[in-house]
Design a protein around this motif. Structure first.
Motif, mmCIF file in Angstrom:
data_model
loop_
_atom_site.group_PDB
_atom_site.id
_atom_site.type_symbol
_atom_site.label_atom_id
_atom_site.label_comp_id
_atom_site.label_asym_id
_atom_site.label_seq_id
_atom_site.Cartn_x
_atom_site.Cartn_y
_atom_site.Cartn_z
ATOM 1 N N ASP A 39 -9.417 1.249 -13.085
ATOM 2 C CA ASP A 39 -8.872 2.583 -12.843
ATOM 3 C C ASP A 39 -9.984 3.623 -12.837
ATOM 4 O OD1 ASP A 39 -6.882 0.814 -14.311
ATOM 5 O OD2 ASP A 39 -5.536 2.398 -13.637
ATOM 6 N N ALA A 40 -10.812 3.617 -13.874
ATOM 7 C CA ALA A 40 -11.909 4.578 -13.954
ATOM 8 C C ALA A 40 -12.907 4.357 -12.822
ATOM 9 C CB ALA A 40 -12.610 4.465 -15.303
ATOM 10 N N THR A 41 -13.176 3.106 -12.504
ATOM 11 C CA THR A 41 -14.152 2.789 -11.458
ATOM 12 C C THR A 41 -13.728 3.320 -10.102
ATOM 13 O OG1 THR A 41 -14.920 0.809 -12.634
ATOM 14 C CG2 THR A 41 -15.323 0.896 -10.259
ATOM 15 N N LEU A 42 -12.458 3.150 -9.758
ATOM 16 C CA LEU A 42 -11.990 3.531 -8.425
ATOM 17 C C LEU A 42 -11.453 4.956 -8.344
ATOM 18 C CD1 LEU A 42 -10.238 0.225 -7.274
ATOM 19 C CD2 LEU A 42 -12.528 1.064 -6.688
ATOM 20 N N GLU A 43 -11.218 5.581 -9.501
ATOM 21 C CA GLU A 43 -10.640 6.928 -9.492
ATOM 22 C C GLU A 43 -11.534 7.987 -10.141
ATOM 23 O OE1 GLU A 43 -5.870 6.073 -9.285
ATOM 24 O OE2 GLU A 43 -6.736 6.233 -11.292
ATOM 25 N N CYS A 44 -12.784 7.645 -10.412
ATOM 26 C CA CYS A 44 -13.683 8.601 -11.065
ATOM 27 C C CYS A 44 -14.316 9.575 -10.090
ATOM 28 C CB CYS A 44 -14.775 7.865 -11.839
ATOM 29 S SG CYS A 44 -15.926 6.952 -10.786
ATOM 30 N N GLY A 45 -14.139 9.345 -8.777
ATOM 31 C CA GLY A 45 -14.692 10.266 -7.787
ATOM 32 C C GLY A 45 -15.917 9.754 -7.056
ATOM 33 N N GLN A 46 -16.294 8.482 -7.257
ATOM 34 C CA GLN A 46 -17.457 7.960 -6.551
ATOM 35 C C GLN A 46 -17.097 7.385 -5.182
ATOM 36 O OE1 GLN A 46 -19.266 4.217 -8.018
ATOM 37 N NE2 GLN A 46 -17.589 4.047 -9.497
ATOM 38 N N ARG A 52 -3.934 3.908 -4.949
ATOM 39 C CA ARG A 52 -3.220 3.270 -6.048
ATOM 40 C C ARG A 52 -1.792 2.946 -5.618
ATOM 41 N NH1 ARG A 52 -2.675 3.306 -11.925
ATOM 42 N NH2 ARG A 52 -4.751 4.242 -12.129
ATOM 43 N N VAL A 53 -1.337 1.717 -5.920
ATOM 44 C CA VAL A 53 0.036 1.293 -5.650
ATOM 45 C C VAL A 53 0.619 0.812 -6.974
ATOM 46 C CG1 VAL A 53 1.522 -0.297 -4.374
ATOM 47 C CG2 VAL A 53 -0.557 0.606 -3.300
ATOM 48 N N THR A 54 1.636 1.497 -7.481
ATOM 49 C CA THR A 54 2.254 1.126 -8.754
ATOM 50 C C THR A 54 3.554 0.370 -8.510
ATOM 51 O OG1 THR A 54 1.305 3.085 -9.809
ATOM 52 C CG2 THR A 54 3.103 1.974 -10.963
ATOM 53 N N LEU A 55 3.657 -0.820 -9.067
ATOM 54 C CA LEU A 55 4.838 -1.652 -8.898
ATOM 55 C C LEU A 55 5.958 -1.216 -9.840
ATOM 56 C CD1 LEU A 55 3.201 -5.182 -8.620
ATOM 57 C CD2 LEU A 55 3.547 -3.456 -6.850
ATOM 58 N N ASP A 57 7.297 -2.780 -12.184
ATOM 59 C CA ASP A 57 7.054 -3.154 -13.586
ATOM 60 C C ASP A 57 5.951 -2.306 -14.220
ATOM 61 O OD1 ASP A 57 4.764 -4.093 -12.406
ATOM 62 O OD2 ASP A 57 5.033 -6.191 -12.986
ATOM 63 N N GLY A 58 5.427 -1.352 -13.442
ATOM 64 C CA GLY A 58 4.414 -0.442 -13.969
ATOM 65 C C GLY A 58 2.988 -0.889 -13.772
ATOM 66 N N THR A 59 2.766 -2.093 -13.255
ATOM 67 C CA THR A 59 1.400 -2.567 -13.034
ATOM 68 C C THR A 59 0.778 -1.830 -11.852
ATOM 69 O OG1 THR A 59 2.175 -4.385 -11.637
ATOM 70 C CG2 THR A 59 1.841 -4.853 -13.975
ATOM 71 N N ALA A 60 -0.490 -1.519 -11.993
ATOM 72 C CA ALA A 60 -1.208 -0.783 -10.949
ATOM 73 C C ALA A 60 -2.064 -1.717 -10.111
ATOM 74 C CB ALA A 60 -2.070 0.297 -11.590
ATOM 75 N N TRP A 61 -1.912 -1.614 -8.812
ATOM 76 C CA TRP A 61 -2.773 -2.295 -7.849
ATOM 77 C C TRP A 61 -3.498 -1.226 -7.047
ATOM 78 C CZ3 TRP A 61 -2.947 -7.741 -6.729
ATOM 79 C CH2 TRP A 61 -2.112 -8.517 -7.543
ATOM 80 N N PHE A 62 -4.624 -1.610 -6.483
ATOM 81 C CA PHE A 62 -5.362 -0.703 -5.626
ATOM 82 C C PHE A 62 -5.539 -1.348 -4.256
ATOM 83 C CE2 PHE A 62 -6.435 0.785 -9.823
ATOM 84 C CZ PHE A 62 -6.446 2.168 -9.678
ATOM 85 N N LYS A 63 -5.284 -0.562 -3.231
ATOM 86 C CA LYS A 63 -5.389 -1.040 -1.857
ATOM 87 C C LYS A 63 -6.621 -0.416 -1.221
ATOM 88 C CE LYS A 63 -2.363 0.422 1.254
ATOM 89 N NZ LYS A 63 -1.144 0.546 2.090
#
Length: 333
Positions: A39-46, A52-55, A57-63
């Motif tokens: 989450d931090a790696t892909l959403e920190c602004g770099q 982000r795709v949230t299922l 069941d609450g699990t987060a995937w990234f496309k």
């Protein structure tokens, strides 16, 4: 290269949102050694190309797209497993499942910088950078704890260059929309309804009107200048990888609209030059507040002090400071 334990798994084992009915979708599972916060790696602004795709069941995937492959990624903290779904049709020979899985696993390993020894880097930033006589740098201690597991990506140099040219006087959502427009308008379709980032030749062929339709504004001139200089060989993106930092920075600054900050961002986030220390307004504020007693400083002072303190891992220090200042300390200085 010592590789991670991996296995290829059928798409039937994954959630419905991942198109179980499509037999060409398969998954790769990698066991990750060391800290990793996706989450931090892909959403920190770099980076600006992941969604982000949230299922249910609450699990987060990234496309997103790695190389020329559309992927869906999920990291399970409890097992330290990174699951990567992909469409075999993105490969030249979809039937060669083992070779494709191996090739993609290597790209994922490289892209997420899973070879970076974060524990060693943390140790240096906590202790090796201390110059005040303290046991640890308390600022780094707080920033590393907040962003624990954030990794500096190895992005495609051309895409990273256009992303950071587009970032001038801009915000992250707007940059994401610009990059998404270029992908959908000029890129090639890949798995999960995504598109590759177009090469510089595609920008040249598209012309000024098409580029401006991305709503990049005045940056369109800079983007086309970058495409022209890369296509004509005036700027060699492959050569930059082997140049000393100062020479690499000068090479990138041949492009209109590329100043020291944009050049350093490209060197850090594409070429993995961990000695680069880009300074934007958040890093400038953080350096002033934490290391200059709140006194006004210049960008050059911040960069010089960051490089002096954090040396070979200045880039990691910069990104953790950026992430900490922007998301945790927001409004405090």
């Amino acid at each position: 290269m010592t590789f991670l334990k991996s296995q290829v798994e059928s798409s039937a084992e994954f959630p419905k949102i991942l198109h179980e009915e499509d037999e060409s979708v398969t998954g790769l599972r990698l066991e990750i050694p060391g800290p990793f916060d996706i989450d931090a790696t892909l959403e920190c602004g770099q980076t600006f190309g992941w969604e982000r795709v949230t299922l249910e069941d609450g699990t987060a995937w990234f496309k997103g797209v790695i190389g020329c492959t559309g992927v869906m990624v999920n990291f399970d903290r409890s097992s330290s497993n990174l699951t990567v779904l992909y469409d075999t049709q993105d490969f030249c020979d979809p039937s060669d499942q083992k070779a494709n899985a191996r090739a993609l696993a290597e790209k994922v390993f490289h892209y997420f910088a899973l070879d970076d020894d974060l524990e060693l880097i943390y140790e240096f930033l906590l202790h090796g950078s201390v110059s005040s006589g303290a046991d640890v740098d308390p600022v780094m201690d707080a920033a590393l704890s907040y962003g624990y597991g954030l990794r500096i990506l190895r992005q495609d140099p051309w895409e990273c260059l256009i992303s950071y040219i587009s970032s001038a006087m801009n915000n992250i959502p707007a940059i994401c929309k610009i990059i998404g427009y270029f992908r959908k308008t000029l890129g090639k379709p890949v798995g999960f309804g995504q598109y590759t980032f177009p090469p510089p030749e595609a920008f040249m062929a598209a012309g000024h009107s098409c580029i401006r339709n991305s709503r990049c504004g005045f940056r369109s001139t800079y983007i086309l200048d970058a495409a022209d200089k890369v296509v004509n060989g005036e700027v060699d993106l492959d050569l930059i990888a082997n140049l000393p930092l100062s020479d690499a920075r000068r090479e990138l600054q041949k492009i209109a609209g590329v100043g020291p900050k944009v050049a350093d961002c490209v060197l850090l986030f594409a070429y993995h030059r961990l000695d680069a220390f880009p300074v934007d307004r958040w890093v400038l504020r953080a350096m002033s507040h934490f290391y200059f007693d709140g006194n006004a400083i210049t960008v050059e002072q911040a960069k010089r002090e960051g490089s002096r303190r954090f040396g070979p891992f200045s880039g990691y220090a910069q990104e953790y400071l950026f992430h900490y200042a922007r998301n945790y300390c927001h409004g405090q200085f």
